[in-house]
Design an enzyme around this catalytic site. Structure first.
Site, PDB file in Angstrom:
ATOM      1  N   HIS A  28      -4.461  -4.904   9.584  1.00 41.91           N
ATOM      2  CA  HIS A  28      -3.233  -4.946   8.782  1.00 41.91           C
ATOM      3  C   HIS A  28      -2.291  -3.772   9.048  1.00 41.91           C
ATOM      4  O   HIS A  28      -1.202  -3.721   8.504  1.00 41.91           O
ATOM      5  CB  HIS A  28      -3.568  -4.998   7.286  1.00 41.91           C
TER       6      HIS A  28
HETATM    7  C1  UD1 Z   1      -1.496  -0.737   1.638  1.00 41.43           C
HETATM    8  C2  UD1 Z   1      -1.699   0.744   1.992  1.00 41.43           C
HETATM    9  C3  UD1 Z   1      -2.734   0.864   3.108  1.00 41.43           C
HETATM   10  C4  UD1 Z   1      -4.007   0.157   2.741  1.00 41.43           C
HETATM   11  C5  UD1 Z   1      -3.698  -1.290   2.400  1.00 41.43           C
HETATM   12  C6  UD1 Z   1      -4.962  -2.030   2.018  1.00 41.43           C
HETATM   13  C7  UD1 Z   1       0.315   2.134   1.722  1.00 41.43           C
HETATM   14  C8  UD1 Z   1       1.330   2.931   2.442  1.00 41.43           C
HETATM   15  N1  UD1 Z   1      -0.463   1.348   2.493  1.00 41.43           N
HETATM   16  O1  UD1 Z   1      -0.918  -1.339   2.783  1.00 41.43           O
HETATM   17  O2  UD1 Z   1      -3.023   2.231   3.301  1.00 41.43           O
HETATM   18  O3  UD1 Z   1      -4.912   0.207   3.834  1.00 41.43           O
HETATM   19  O4  UD1 Z   1      -2.766  -1.298   1.314  1.00 41.43           O
HETATM   20  O5  UD1 Z   1      -4.780  -3.334   1.692  1.00 41.43           O
HETATM   21  O6  UD1 Z   1       0.224   2.228   0.503  1.00 41.43           O
HETATM   22  N2  UD1 Z   1       1.251  -8.407  -0.204  1.00 41.43           N
HETATM   23  C9  UD1 Z   1       0.970  -9.577  -0.843  1.00 41.43           C
HETATM   24  N3  UD1 Z   1       0.177  -9.511  -1.959  1.00 41.43           N
HETATM   25  C10 UD1 Z   1      -0.333  -8.353  -2.449  1.00 41.43           C
HETATM   26  C11 UD1 Z   1      -0.026  -7.168  -1.765  1.00 41.43           C
HETATM   27  C12 UD1 Z   1       0.757  -7.207  -0.644  1.00 41.43           C
HETATM   28  O7  UD1 Z   1       1.395 -10.646  -0.463  1.00 41.43           O
HETATM   29  O8  UD1 Z   1      -1.061  -8.375  -3.450  1.00 41.43           O
HETATM   30  C13 UD1 Z   1       2.071  -8.445   1.018  1.00 41.43           C
HETATM   31  C14 UD1 Z   1       3.526  -8.210   0.755  1.00 41.43           C
HETATM   32  O9  UD1 Z   1       4.271  -9.022   1.583  1.00 41.43           O
HETATM   33  C15 UD1 Z   1       3.733  -6.780   1.153  1.00 41.43           C
HETATM   34  C16 UD1 Z   1       2.707  -6.613   2.268  1.00 41.43           C
HETATM   35  O10 UD1 Z   1       1.621  -7.445   1.908  1.00 41.43           O
HETATM   36  O11 UD1 Z   1       5.044  -6.530   1.570  1.00 41.43           O
HETATM   37  C17 UD1 Z   1       2.231  -5.191   2.407  1.00 41.43           C
HETATM   38  O12 UD1 Z   1       1.773  -4.667   1.153  1.00 41.43           O
HETATM   39  P1  UD1 Z   1       1.915  -3.095   0.832  1.00 41.43           P
HETATM   40  O13 UD1 Z   1       1.231  -2.773  -0.436  1.00 41.43           O
HETATM   41  O14 UD1 Z   1       3.336  -2.676   0.943  1.00 41.43           O
HETATM   42  O15 UD1 Z   1       1.144  -2.389   2.013  1.00 41.43           O
HETATM   43  P2  UD1 Z   1      -0.241  -2.775   2.693  1.00 41.43           P
HETATM   44  O16 UD1 Z   1       0.027  -3.200   4.074  1.00 41.43           O
HETATM   45  O17 UD1 Z   1      -1.041  -3.666   1.809  1.00 41.43           O
END
Ligand code: UD1
Length: 374
Positions: free
Chosen positions: A211
């Site tokens: 990811h």
């Molecule tokens: C975050 C953490 C990363 C961790 C990861 C674990 C930061 C900078 N990064 O990254 O260190 O390894 O979590 O999972 O905080 N989304 C969904 N549903 C959710 C959550 C996210 O659909 O419940 C999608 C959204 O489109 C979002 C994307 O995933 O934009 C990324 O989510 P985000 O929390 O911004 O960062 P992660 O890549 O999950």
């Protein structure tokens, strides 16, 4: 430090969690503090992760109490997400006024909460302090460095963390080498993990998670990884539970999963632990999975330039391959031929790290120095 019980004074502690990897770290600390008399706790969920399978299922399986506050920030750019967490956490902190806020790991929720505390003069404890990849292109690295500068209590999972913090000028008396809280959760729940696997599994398989922006945000990098995984899957079936961010990126490519390369929904904590335990090899860019595989003695191939968890390489089963896909194929072949890296379990990864954290926190409370740690 007292060994049994907390102080006569109340210690009022708020935990802030937001993203999937926070939940398994906060759970054991909350349990350990709940055993101590005189400790009052509240839980704040920022809502950085909000899907049923990225958040709710973890609360259920890890038996984390419902959050007292849910900031429901959701997704956004880094600035928007971090800013929203700060704006929504500030009034909560104003209302609750805990003695200590505990933040976990390296996600945006971690730094956002720590910053709010620092401006309001509330003491911060950082669980999983001191880890460094030395790669400032990773948003998590910035979050780690800055959170550690703010925190008054720094709980490290490994000795390299202590060294990093000392080098950055953190006073030694703030640093506490306690071990790995995520392993506390693993030790507690491992007996239930195998039973939670409901789907039929191949006898041998590679478990894949990806990811990181460096692997999935660039279409040609992701395409290259998927092509290599497709090749590997001819010899070794692949199970690939995909993070929502990776799912979106894969959907933009012409990629067809197959019977041997299966794309699954994100798994629950117990299911994923069961999958790791039985895997022939794990291929990942996660931080925590490098640690869990080291504890389980399962070979781990990490598709990143660097790791902030070097003990998983020096002591554990982890190999950091950068983005060398040729090497990935070679290492998988070696493992299939029985040549796999042997490892040992790092010091204090023993299921008791949270107990040590509770001891430190209650010791601080006894000495009434928590305020001095702001
Ligand atoms: C975050 C953490 C990363 C961790 C990861 C674990 C930061 C900078 N990064 O990254 O260190 O390894 O979590 O999972 O905080 N989304 C969904 N549903 C959710 C959550 C996210 O659909 O419940 C999608 C959204 O489109 C979002 C994307 O995933 O934009 C990324 O989510 P985000 O929390 O911004 O960062 P992660 O890549 O999950």
């Amino acid at each position: 430090m007292p060994s049994g019980g907390g102080s006569r004074e109340d210690m009022y502690c708020a935990h802030v969690v937001g993203a999937r990897p926070n939940f398994m770290k906060a759970a054991p600390v909350m349990r350990a503090l709940a055993q101590r008399p005189g400790v009052r706790q509240i839980l704040v969920h920022t809502g950085q992760h909000y899907d049923q399978n990225m958040s709710d299922v973890f609360f259920r399986e890890l038996q984390i109490p419902d959050p007292d506050f849910n900031l429901a920030v959701g997704s956004g750019t880094h600035a928007a997400q971090t800013g929203q967490i700060m704006m929504r956490f500030e009034p909560v902190l104003e209302e609750a006024r805990p003695d200590l806020v505990l933040v976990y790991g390296d996600v945006n929720s971690t730094i956002a909460a720590a910053l709010v505390c620092s401006k309001m003069g509330v003491a911060v404890g950082h669980v999983e302090a001191g880890l460094r990849s030395f790669d400032r292109r990773m948003p998590e690295e910035i979050n780690r460095v800055l959170t550690d500068q703010i925190a008054g209590l720094l709980f490290t999972p490994s000795r390299d963390g202590d060294q990093n913090l000392l080098r950055e000028g953190i006073p030694a008396e703030r640093i506490h080498f306690v071990g790995n809280v995520m392993i506390d959760t693993l030790v507690r729940l491992l007996p239930q993990a195998a039973a939670s696997l409901t789907r039929e599994l191949p006898a041998r398989y590679a478990l894949v998670t990806l990811h990181r922006p460096s692997n999935v945000d660039d279409a040609s990098a992701l395409q290259g990884i998927l092509a290599t995984l497709a090749e590997i899957s001819r010899d070794l079936p692949i199970i690939f539970p995909v993070h929502p961010r990776t799912r979106q990126k894969i959907a933009q490519l012409q990629f067809e999963p197959s019977a041997n390369l299966q794309i699954w929904e994100p798994q629950s904590y117990l299911q994923f632990l069961g999958l790791q335990q039985r895997a022939t090899v794990v291929i990942t860019d996660s931080g925590g999975i490098q640690e869990e595989t080291t504890f389980l003695g399962v070979p781990c191939l990490t598709l990143r330039e660097s790791t902030e968890r070097p003990v998983t390489v020096t002591l554990g089963t982890n190999l950091v391959l950068a983005h060398d896909l040729g090497r990935l194929r070679q290492e998988v072949s070696a493992i299939l031929q029985g040549r796999r890296k042997q490892g040992s379990i790092p010091p204090l990864w023993d299921g008791k790290a949270a107990e040590r954290i509770a001891g430190v926190i209650c010791g601080v409370s006894d000495r009434q120095t928590a305020v001095g740690l702001k």
